[in-house]
Design a protein around this motif. Structure first.
Motif, short mmCIF file in Angstrom:
data_model
loop_
_atom_site.label_atom_id
_atom_site.label_comp_id
_atom_site.label_asym_id
_atom_site.label_seq_id
_atom_site.Cartn_x
_atom_site.Cartn_y
_atom_site.Cartn_z
N ASN A 1 1.26 -1.22 -0.23
CA ASN A 1 0.23 -0.13 -0.02
C ASN A 1 0.99 1.02 -0.48
OD1 ASN A 1 -2.95 -1.06 2.49
ND2 ASN A 1 -1.83 -1.76 0.30
N ILE A 2 1.83 0.79 0.98
CA ILE A 2 2.77 2.35 1.08
C ILE A 2 3.46 2.37 -0.32
CG2 ILE A 2 5.27 3.33 2.14
CD1 ILE A 2 3.76 1.25 4.60
N SER A 3 3.64 1.74 -1.07
CA SER A 3 4.84 1.87 -2.40
C SER A 3 3.83 2.54 -3.12
CB SER A 3 4.72 0.36 -3.06
OG SER A 3 5.61 -0.50 -2.72
N ALA A 4 2.15 1.92 -3.27
CA ALA A 4 0.95 2.80 -3.74
C ALA A 4 1.60 4.45 -4.19
CB ALA A 4 -0.37 2.37 -4.07
N PRO B 1 11.62 -2.10 -3.83
CA PRO B 1 12.02 -3.60 -5.12
C PRO B 1 10.41 -4.95 -4.20
CG PRO B 1 14.00 -2.13 -4.85
CD PRO B 1 12.81 -1.75 -4.18
N GLY B 2 9.98 -5.23 -5.03
CA GLY B 2 9.21 -6.55 -3.90
C GLY B 2 7.75 -6.05 -3.36
N TYR B 3 7.68 -5.18 -3.06
CA TYR B 3 6.41 -4.53 -2.94
C TYR B 3 5.23 -3.95 -3.55
CZ TYR B 3 8.54 -5.18 1.77
OH TYR B 3 9.28 -6.37 2.77
N LYS B 4 5.29 -4.77 -4.75
CA LYS B 4 3.80 -4.34 -5.97
C LYS B 4 3.07 -2.74 -5.38
CE LYS B 4 1.48 -6.49 -9.19
NZ LYS B 4 0.77 -7.35 -9.80
N PRO B 5 2.82 -2.11 -5.92
CA PRO B 5 1.63 -1.38 -5.97
C PRO B 5 0.32 -1.62 -6.35
CG PRO B 5 3.01 -0.77 -7.38
CD PRO B 5 3.81 -1.25 -7.06
N ARG B 6 -0.21 -1.58 -4.65
CA ARG B 6 -1.89 -2.07 -4.85
C ARG B 6 -2.75 -1.17 -4.86
NH1 ARG B 6 -2.28 -7.11 -3.49
NH2 ARG B 6 -0.58 -8.63 -2.57
N ALA B 7 -3.43 -0.15 -6.41
CA ALA B 7 -3.99 0.59 -6.52
C ALA B 7 -5.08 0.59 -5.71
CB ALA B 7 -4.88 0.03 -8.09
N THR C 1 13.20 3.59 -20.77
CA THR C 1 13.76 2.67 -19.89
C THR C 1 13.98 3.51 -18.56
OG1 THR C 1 14.91 2.72 -20.80
CG2 THR C 1 16.25 2.24 -19.40
N THR C 2 13.85 2.29 -16.78
CA THR C 2 14.32 2.63 -15.92
C THR C 2 15.14 2.06 -14.87
OG1 THR C 2 12.46 3.28 -13.93
CG2 THR C 2 11.78 1.35 -15.44
N ALA C 3 15.00 2.72 -13.87
CA ALA C 3 16.08 1.58 -13.30
C ALA C 3 15.07 1.35 -12.27
CB ALA C 3 17.11 2.52 -12.62
N HIS C 4 14.01 1.19 -12.12
CA HIS C 4 12.89 1.00 -10.95
C HIS C 4 12.31 0.11 -11.52
CE1 HIS C 4 14.90 3.94 -9.20
NE2 HIS C 4 14.47 5.02 -9.79
N ASP C 5 11.47 -0.67 -10.93
CA ASP C 5 10.86 -1.99 -10.76
C ASP C 5 9.93 -2.00 -12.37
OD1 ASP C 5 11.22 -2.94 -8.65
OD2 ASP C 5 9.40 -2.27 -7.22
N ALA C 6 9.33 -2.56 -12.51
CA ALA C 6 8.30 -3.11 -13.60
C ALA C 6 7.41 -1.89 -13.72
CB ALA C 6 7.99 -4.59 -13.91
N ALA C 7 6.45 -2.30 -12.76
CA ALA C 7 4.77 -0.86 -12.53
C ALA C 7 5.65 0.37 -12.31
CB ALA C 7 4.67 -1.39 -11.44
N THR C 8 6.73 1.02 -12.46
CA THR C 8 7.49 2.16 -12.32
C THR C 8 6.03 3.26 -13.55
OG1 THR C 8 8.94 2.05 -11.28
CG2 THR C 8 8.62 3.93 -12.38
N PRO C 9 5.86 3.92 -12.92
CA PRO C 9 5.33 4.93 -14.35
C PRO C 9 5.91 5.38 -15.00
CG PRO C 9 4.07 5.41 -12.35
CD PRO C 9 5.00 5.11 -12.08
N PHE C 10 5.69 5.17 -16.34
CA PHE C 10 6.40 6.29 -17.02
C PHE C 10 5.86 7.37 -18.47
CE2 PHE C 10 4.50 2.06 -19.39
CZ PHE C 10 4.13 2.97 -20.60
N PHE C 11 6.24 7.59 -19.30
CA PHE C 11 5.43 9.40 -19.66
C PHE C 11 5.89 9.04 -21.45
CE2 PHE C 11 6.89 10.64 -15.35
CZ PHE C 11 5.37 11.31 -15.85
#
Length: 383
Positions: free
Chosen positions: A161-164, A175-181, A321-331
């Motif tokens: 939740n905090i990741s979200a 990393p490892g805490y997939k954000p939950r919408a 490209t991002t250095a962060h997780d798969a679910a990281t927002p992009f523009f």
């Protein structure tokens, strides 16, 4: 089974259970028009909370097939041969009526608990962005006696939740805490925002992390590079309470998107991957024709790399490209969104993530909005 019920996916059931946990049992049953279950409950894989199995399946159907909407109670049976069989086939644990959930009020996190777990999370994030080691399991064990009898799964769920919240505020996540919408924003957003404002070290660490130059990685096994994309999460907008404007100085994802060194390195990496892919497909002559058009022809075409299908058809690739997780927002730009629609059969967006440590990418074919939620003002894409 109801038509299509046997096609239900695990991700849809998990998304429905996430919403059940976050809005509470009474609100969930009222929203989807189900009565309380008496016999069978499906256990949330992270928190262990018992959720009304038939209501969860009905809601999950609507998440996976939004054009058809959620199933009603009268549309299908909730017995052993239907719902129980389906949920077990998807790998979920179930319990009988003895595990019927009580009011969710007893599970509500207090402000003090939120402050403790948020402070711990932000310490981990600061260490992550600074390249320092930390131990998630040990930190969870240290937190447990300070919280109100929270299970390991409950702590893990709260960290997600905090990741979200962090991503909504423009910060990277641990990393490892997939954000939950879907989560209860009352209390948590305020605590996160307050603590972030008073952590200049976190601000500096995030700034340095997204601004660092990058080069093309070496010795990456291309055969294991591509993975499945994240599933777009259902957003329960109608249950989100209003909360104050975010008090954040920068959107670090937007700042990372302007890191030209990182962007160029990602594009060159994909050029190499595409050349390798075409050789593996037995069309090495096409590999020599792969072009980094963003560098050669400019970046206004709506894509970065020109590649090919085995039959010679062009493949237009936009690289993010991002250095962060798969679910990281992009523009994405309005030009890229429009081009993806115009050339939908040939357009691919490659999302490269964990680029500095262990690169992976997933592919989004065709129109971008069919895969992501797009902010119409900035075209900030999230899952």
């Amino acid at each position: 089974m109801a038509t299509g019920l046997n096609k239900l996916s695990r991700w849809a059931v998990e998304a429905a259970m996430d919403e059940f946990v976050q809005i509470g049992r009474e609100s969930f049953l009222l929203k989807y028009k189900f009565g309380p279950a008496r016999d069978f409950f499906v256990l949330h894989p992270a928190t262990g909370e018992a959720c009304d199995s038939k209501a969860v399946v009905g809601a999950a159907y609507g998440l996976q097939f939004p054009d058809q909407g959620p199933l009603r109670a009268q549309d299908f049976s909730g017995g052993v041969a239907t719902v129980v069989k389906l949920l077990k086939s998807l790998g979920f644990d179930l319990s009988d009526g003895d595990a019927a959930p009580s009011s969710n009020k007893e599970r509500a996190w207090t402000r003090h608990e939120n402050e403790l777990i948020v402070a711990d999370y932000l310490q981990m994030l600061t260490k992550e962005l600074s390249g320092q080691k930390y131990n998630k399991a040990e930190r969870a064990r240290a937190l447990t006696p300070l919280l109100n009898s929270r299970s390991k799964g409950s702590i893990e769920f709260k960290r997600a939740n905090i990741s979200a919240v962090m991503i909504e505020l423009g910060f990277p996540s641990v990393p490892g805490y997939k954000p939950r919408a879907n989560f209860q924003r009352d209390g948590l957003v305020e605590v996160v925002s307050d603590q972030v404002k008073h952590l200049p070290m976190l601000d500096k660490a995030a700034e340095l992390a997204v601004d660092r130059p990058a080069d093309v990685p070496e010795s990456v096994p291309f055969q294991s590079l591509q993975v499945d994309p994240p599933k777009r999460q259902h957003r329960a907008e109608d249950i989100r309470p209003a909360y104050a404007r975010r008090a954040v100085k920068r959107d670090y994802f937007e700042r990372e998107s302007r890191n030209r060194s990182l962007g160029k390195a990602g594009e060159l990496f994909i050029v190499q991957f595409e050349q390798w892919r075409l050789v593996q497909l037995g069309v090495g002559q096409l590999a020599d024709c792969v072009r980094h058009v963003a560098e050669v022809d400019g970046d206004g075409l709506g894509y970065d790399v020109l590649s090919f299908e085995p039959d010679g058809r062009e493949r237009f690739i936009e690289v993010k490209t991002t250095a962060h997780d798969a679910a990281t927002p992009f523009f994405v730009s309005s030009n890229e969104v429009a081009f993806a629609k115009e050339a939908s059969e040939r357009f691919r967006l490659y999302r490269l993530y964990h680029f500095r440590s262990a690169p992976k990418f997933f592919e989004l074919p065709g129109a971008i909005e069919q895969h992501c939620h797009l902010d119409p003002a900035t075209y900030r894409a999230t899952f």
